[in-house]
Design an enzyme around this catalytic site. Structure first.
Site, mmCIF file in Angstrom:
data_model
loop_
_atom_site.group_PDB
_atom_site.id
_atom_site.type_symbol
_atom_site.label_atom_id
_atom_site.label_comp_id
_atom_site.label_asym_id
_atom_site.label_seq_id
_atom_site.Cartn_x
_atom_site.Cartn_y
_atom_site.Cartn_z
ATOM 1 N N ALA A 1 0.926 -1.138 0.088
ATOM 2 C CA ALA A 1 -0.183 0.012 0.037
ATOM 3 C C ALA A 1 0.858 1.238 0.066
ATOM 4 O O ALA A 1 2.128 1.098 0.256
ATOM 5 C CB ALA A 1 -0.852 0.009 1.188
ATOM 6 N N TYR B 1 -6.705 7.864 2.077
ATOM 7 C CA TYR B 1 -6.005 6.628 2.502
ATOM 8 C C TYR B 1 -7.318 5.902 3.429
ATOM 9 O O TYR B 1 -7.528 4.584 3.130
ATOM 10 C CB TYR B 1 -5.013 7.073 3.279
ATOM 11 C CG TYR B 1 -4.147 5.872 4.361
ATOM 12 C CD1 TYR B 1 -3.468 5.018 3.517
ATOM 13 C CD2 TYR B 1 -4.595 5.702 5.460
ATOM 14 C CE1 TYR B 1 -2.838 4.290 4.242
ATOM 15 C CE2 TYR B 1 -4.165 4.634 6.119
ATOM 16 C CZ TYR B 1 -3.139 3.825 5.450
ATOM 17 O OH TYR B 1 -2.465 2.880 6.155
HETATM 18 P P1 NAD Z 1 5.780 0.291 3.996
HETATM 19 O O1 NAD Z 1 5.587 1.657 3.220
HETATM 20 O O2 NAD Z 1 7.145 0.076 4.712
HETATM 21 O O3 NAD Z 1 5.257 -0.984 3.063
HETATM 22 C C1 NAD Z 1 4.307 -1.152 2.034
HETATM 23 C C2 NAD Z 1 5.427 -1.690 1.091
HETATM 24 O O4 NAD Z 1 4.295 -1.860 -0.215
HETATM 25 C C3 NAD Z 1 6.682 -0.881 0.668
HETATM 26 O O5 NAD Z 1 7.534 -1.892 0.767
HETATM 27 C C4 NAD Z 1 6.202 -0.557 -0.856
HETATM 28 O O6 NAD Z 1 7.680 -0.421 -1.723
HETATM 29 C C5 NAD Z 1 5.281 -1.460 -1.304
HETATM 30 N N1 NAD Z 1 4.324 -0.986 -2.333
HETATM 31 C C6 NAD Z 1 3.789 0.041 -2.277
HETATM 32 N N2 NAD Z 1 3.089 0.279 -3.541
HETATM 33 C C7 NAD Z 1 3.188 -0.895 -4.258
HETATM 34 C C8 NAD Z 1 2.769 -1.549 -5.362
HETATM 35 N N3 NAD Z 1 2.073 -0.773 -6.308
HETATM 36 N N4 NAD Z 1 3.040 -2.892 -5.538
HETATM 37 C C9 NAD Z 1 3.724 -3.530 -4.937
HETATM 38 N N5 NAD Z 1 4.420 -3.123 -3.598
HETATM 39 C C10 NAD Z 1 4.130 -1.802 -3.428
HETATM 40 O O7 NAD Z 1 4.566 0.459 5.060
HETATM 41 P P2 NAD Z 1 4.253 -0.514 6.425
HETATM 42 O O8 NAD Z 1 4.241 0.454 7.315
HETATM 43 O O9 NAD Z 1 5.150 -1.783 6.207
HETATM 44 O O10 NAD Z 1 2.576 -0.762 5.901
HETATM 45 C C11 NAD Z 1 2.108 -2.005 5.666
HETATM 46 C C12 NAD Z 1 0.850 -2.171 5.524
HETATM 47 O O11 NAD Z 1 0.162 -1.795 6.733
HETATM 48 C C13 NAD Z 1 0.078 -1.026 4.741
HETATM 49 O O12 NAD Z 1 -0.874 -1.627 3.872
HETATM 50 C C14 NAD Z 1 -0.059 0.080 5.438
HETATM 51 O O13 NAD Z 1 -1.275 0.819 4.858
HETATM 52 C C15 NAD Z 1 -0.728 -0.663 6.712
HETATM 53 N N6 NAD Z 1 -0.582 0.072 7.784
HETATM 54 C C16 NAD Z 1 0.477 0.327 8.479
HETATM 55 C C17 NAD Z 1 0.513 1.035 9.550
HETATM 56 C C18 NAD Z 1 1.976 1.484 10.371
HETATM 57 O O14 NAD Z 1 1.998 2.107 11.599
HETATM 58 N N7 NAD Z 1 3.040 1.115 9.810
HETATM 59 C C19 NAD Z 1 -0.384 1.324 10.383
HETATM 60 C C20 NAD Z 1 -1.880 1.127 9.864
HETATM 61 C C21 NAD Z 1 -1.527 0.385 8.228
HETATM 62 C C1 UD1 Z 2 -0.203 6.228 10.526
HETATM 63 C C2 UD1 Z 2 0.431 5.331 9.332
HETATM 64 C C3 UD1 Z 2 -0.711 4.958 8.695
HETATM 65 C C4 UD1 Z 2 -1.597 4.245 9.536
HETATM 66 C C5 UD1 Z 2 -2.046 5.127 10.591
HETATM 67 C C6 UD1 Z 2 -3.018 4.163 11.722
HETATM 68 C C7 UD1 Z 2 2.675 5.910 8.478
HETATM 69 C C8 UD1 Z 2 3.382 6.768 7.741
HETATM 70 N N1 UD1 Z 2 1.437 5.915 8.669
HETATM 71 O O1 UD1 Z 2 -0.419 7.233 10.231
HETATM 72 O O2 UD1 Z 2 -0.290 4.080 7.561
HETATM 73 O O3 UD1 Z 2 -3.146 4.018 8.924
HETATM 74 O O4 UD1 Z 2 -1.060 5.527 11.445
HETATM 75 O O5 UD1 Z 2 -3.382 5.002 12.869
HETATM 76 O O6 UD1 Z 2 3.334 5.057 9.412
HETATM 77 N N2 UD1 Z 2 4.319 14.226 12.725
HETATM 78 C C9 UD1 Z 2 5.154 15.026 13.200
HETATM 79 N N3 UD1 Z 2 6.386 15.217 12.372
HETATM 80 C C10 UD1 Z 2 6.769 14.245 11.400
HETATM 81 C C11 UD1 Z 2 5.813 13.320 11.162
HETATM 82 C C12 UD1 Z 2 4.674 13.119 11.722
HETATM 83 O O7 UD1 Z 2 4.958 15.736 14.104
HETATM 84 O O8 UD1 Z 2 7.936 14.277 11.009
HETATM 85 C C13 UD1 Z 2 3.067 13.856 13.465
HETATM 86 C C14 UD1 Z 2 1.828 13.680 12.485
HETATM 87 O O9 UD1 Z 2 1.169 14.987 12.127
HETATM 88 C C15 UD1 Z 2 0.643 12.946 13.283
HETATM 89 C C16 UD1 Z 2 1.874 12.164 14.179
HETATM 90 O O10 UD1 Z 2 3.182 12.678 14.057
HETATM 91 O O11 UD1 Z 2 0.282 13.756 14.259
HETATM 92 C C17 UD1 Z 2 1.766 10.505 13.571
HETATM 93 O O12 UD1 Z 2 2.169 10.578 12.175
HETATM 94 P P1 UD1 Z 2 2.263 9.424 11.239
HETATM 95 O O13 UD1 Z 2 3.508 8.654 11.752
HETATM 96 O O14 UD1 Z 2 2.503 9.720 9.894
HETATM 97 O O15 UD1 Z 2 1.106 8.646 11.506
HETATM 98 P P2 UD1 Z 2 -0.299 8.454 11.104
HETATM 99 O O16 UD1 Z 2 -0.559 9.827 10.404
HETATM 100 O O17 UD1 Z 2 -1.126 8.524 12.424
#
Ligand code: NAD
Ligand code: UD1
Length: 321
Positions: free
Chosen positions: A76, A144
Site C-alpha cells: 500500500a 487513505y
Molecule cells: P511500507 O511503506 O514500509 O510497506 C509497504 C510496502 O508496499 C513497501 O515496501 C512498498 O514498496 C510496497 N508497495 C507500495 N506500492 C506498491 C505497489 N503498487 N506494488 C507492490 N508493492 C508496493 O509500510 P508499512 O508500514 O510496512 O505498511 C504495511 C501495511 O500496513 C500497509 O498496507 C499500510 O497501509 C498498513 N498500515 C501500516 C501502519 C503503520 O503504522 N506502519 C498502520 C496502519 C496500517
Molecule cells: C499512521 C500510518 C498509517 C496508518 C495510521 C494508523 C505511517 C507513515 N502512517 O498514520 O499508515 O494507517 O498510522 O493510525 O506509518 N508527525 C510530526 N512530524 C513528522 C511526522 C509526523 O509531527 O515528521 C505527526 C503527524 O502530524 C501525526 C503524528 O506525528 O500527528 C503521527 O504521524 P504518522 O507517523 O505519519 O502517522 P499517522 O498519520 O497516524
C-alpha cells in the site's frame, strides 16, 4: 506452507517475511517504492518479484501459477499525507489492488487457508469516542482511510458471499526496525529516531512537530504486530472478522519525545509547524477482541523504544526475542 506477502520488502512486510521464511516458502511482491530488498534476510530462500500489485497481468500469472496457503496483503501507499496529496494514485494501490487480488483468489486459489488484509486505525477518523472498538463509528477523513475501509468491506464480502477465507487487521501506529524514515511522510517514530541518531553522530538535525505535540497515538511495536498476524491467520474464528492491532495505551508526541530523550540522554531540537491536513488528534485501540484469540502485547512504549534503539545502534543488528 507457501505464503505470499505483498509489500514484503517494506517495514512490516519484511519483518513478517524474515520471521516466516525460516520454516516456510515465502514469495514477496514489492515495487520497492518504499521497501528495500536489503530488508530481506539473504540466508533464507525467499522468492522476490519486483513488480506492482496493480499490474493485472503480473498478478494473474502469479496467482494462476502458484498455490498459496496464506496471503498477507500489505502492499500500500502507507502514508496518510501522501493520499491527501495524490488521491488518485494512492487509490489504485490502496483499493484497486485489493479488489483485483480478491477476484484472482476467488478464481485460482481454491486451497487458500487465509487472506489477511492490512487495514488501518485511520478508518475511525476523528469521531471522539475512545478507545476505538471494531464496532465504533467509522468516519474516514482521507483518501487513505476511505480506501482502507472500502477495501475492508470487499474483503469481508468475499468471505460472506464467496467463502474466500479472509480476515482484516486494523493496525494502529506500528514502529520498529526497518521502518524507512526517508520520506517526510514516513512513520513519526522512524523520523524522530533518524534525527536523534544524526545528532548523536554530530550531524545537524531538527525534528518538525506538526501541531502542538499533544496529539496521541497507540504506538505498537512490530514484534507484537507479528504475533497478532500469526494469531489472526491461524484462527478459524477470525474468518470474516476485523481486529484492532494496538496496545490499548496511547502516548502524546511530547511524551514520546521525552521517553526517547531520557533513554538517549540528550535533547531533540524541535521546530513547530501547523497541524497537517486530515491529521487525527487522538487514537487509541480497544484490543479486547484480539485478546480473545490469545493476544498479549509484550512491549510498552519504553520497552519497544529501547529495543528499537538497540537495533539501530548495535552493529550486529538486534534480533527479536
Ligand atoms: P511500507 O511503506 O514500509 O510497506 C509497504 C510496502 O508496499 C513497501 O515496501 C512498498 O514498496 C510496497 N508497495 C507500495 N506500492 C506498491 C505497489 N503498487 N506494488 C507492490 N508493492 C508496493 O509500510 P508499512 O508500514 O510496512 O505498511 C504495511 C501495511 O500496513 C500497509 O498496507 C499500510 O497501509 C498498513 N498500515 C501500516 C501502519 C503503520 O503504522 N506502519 C498502520 C496502519 C496500517
Ligand atoms: C499512521 C500510518 C498509517 C496508518 C495510521 C494508523 C505511517 C507513515 N502512517 O498514520 O499508515 O494507517 O498510522 O493510525 O506509518 N508527525 C510530526 N512530524 C513528522 C511526522 C509526523 O509531527 O515528521 C505527526 C503527524 O502530524 C501525526 C503524528 O506525528 O500527528 C503521527 O504521524 P504518522 O507517523 O505519519 O502517522 P499517522 O498519520 O497516524
Amino acid at each position: 506452507m507457501t505464503i505470499l506477502v505483498t509489500g514484503g520488502a517494506g517495514f512490516i512486510g519484511s519483518n513478517l517475511v524474515n520471521f516466516l521464511a525460516s520454516e516456510n516458502q515465502v514469495v514477496v511482491i514489492d515495487d520497492l517504492s518504499m521497501g528495500k530488498i536489503e530488508n530481506l534476510d539473504k540466508s533464507f530462500n525467499i522468492e522476490f518479484i519486483k513488480g506492482s500489485v496493480t499490474d493485472n497481468i503480473l498478478m494473474k500469472k502469479l496467482l494462476k501459477e502458484k498455490h498459496f496457503d496464506y496471503i498477507f496483503h500489505l502492499a500500500a501507499i502507507a502514508s496518510v499525507a501522501d493520499s491527501v496529496e495524490n488521491p488518485i494514485k494512492t487509490h489504485k494501490v490502496n483499493f484497486d489492488s485489493v479488489f483485483l487480488l480478491l477476484e484472482l483468489i476467488r478464481k485460482y486459489q481454491k486451497s487458500l487457508q487465509r487472506l489477511v488484509f492490512s487495514s488501518s486505525a485511520a478508518v475511525y477518523g476523528d469521531e471522539v469516542s475512545l478507545p476505538k472498538k471494531e464496532k465504533s463509528v467509522i468516519r474516514p477523513l482521507t483518501a487513505y482511510a476511505i480506501d482502507k475501509f472500502a477495501a475492508e468491506r470487499f474483503v469481508l464480502m468475499y468471505s460472506n458471499l464467496y467463502k474466500v477465507p479472509t480476515s482484516v487487521v486494523r493496525f494502529f501506529n506500528v514502529y520498529g526496525p526497518k521502518q524507512n524514515p526517508s520520506s517526510p511522510y514516513s512513520g513519526v517514530i522512524s523520523i524522530m529516531m533518524d534525527c536523534f541518531l544524526k545528532i548523536q553522530t554530530n550531524i545537524e538535525a531538527k525534528f518538525t512537530l506538526f501541531g502542538n505535540g499533544k496529539q496521541s497515538r497507540d504506538f505498537v511495536f512490530v514484534e507484537d504486530v507479528l504475533k497478532a498476524l500469526m494469531l489472526v491467520s491461524k484462527s478459524n474464528s477470525a474468518i470474516g472478522e476485523v481486529y484492532n492491532v494496538g496496545t490499548g495505551h496511547a502516548v502524546t508526541l511530547l511524551d514520546l519525545i521525552s521517553i526517547i530523550e531520557k533513554t538517549l540522554g540528550f535533547k531533540l531540537p524541535v521546530i513547530y509547524e501547523d497541524l497537517r491536513l486530515g491529521d487525527i488528534s487522538e487514537s487509541l485501540a480497544d484490543i479486547s477482541k484480539l485478546q480473545t484469540l490469545g493476544y498479549k502485547p509484550a512491549n510498552t512504549i519504553s520497552r519497544g523504544i529501547d529495543k528499537y534503539i538497540k537495533y539501530l545502534t548495535s552493529s550486529n543488528g538486534y534480533i527479536f526475542e
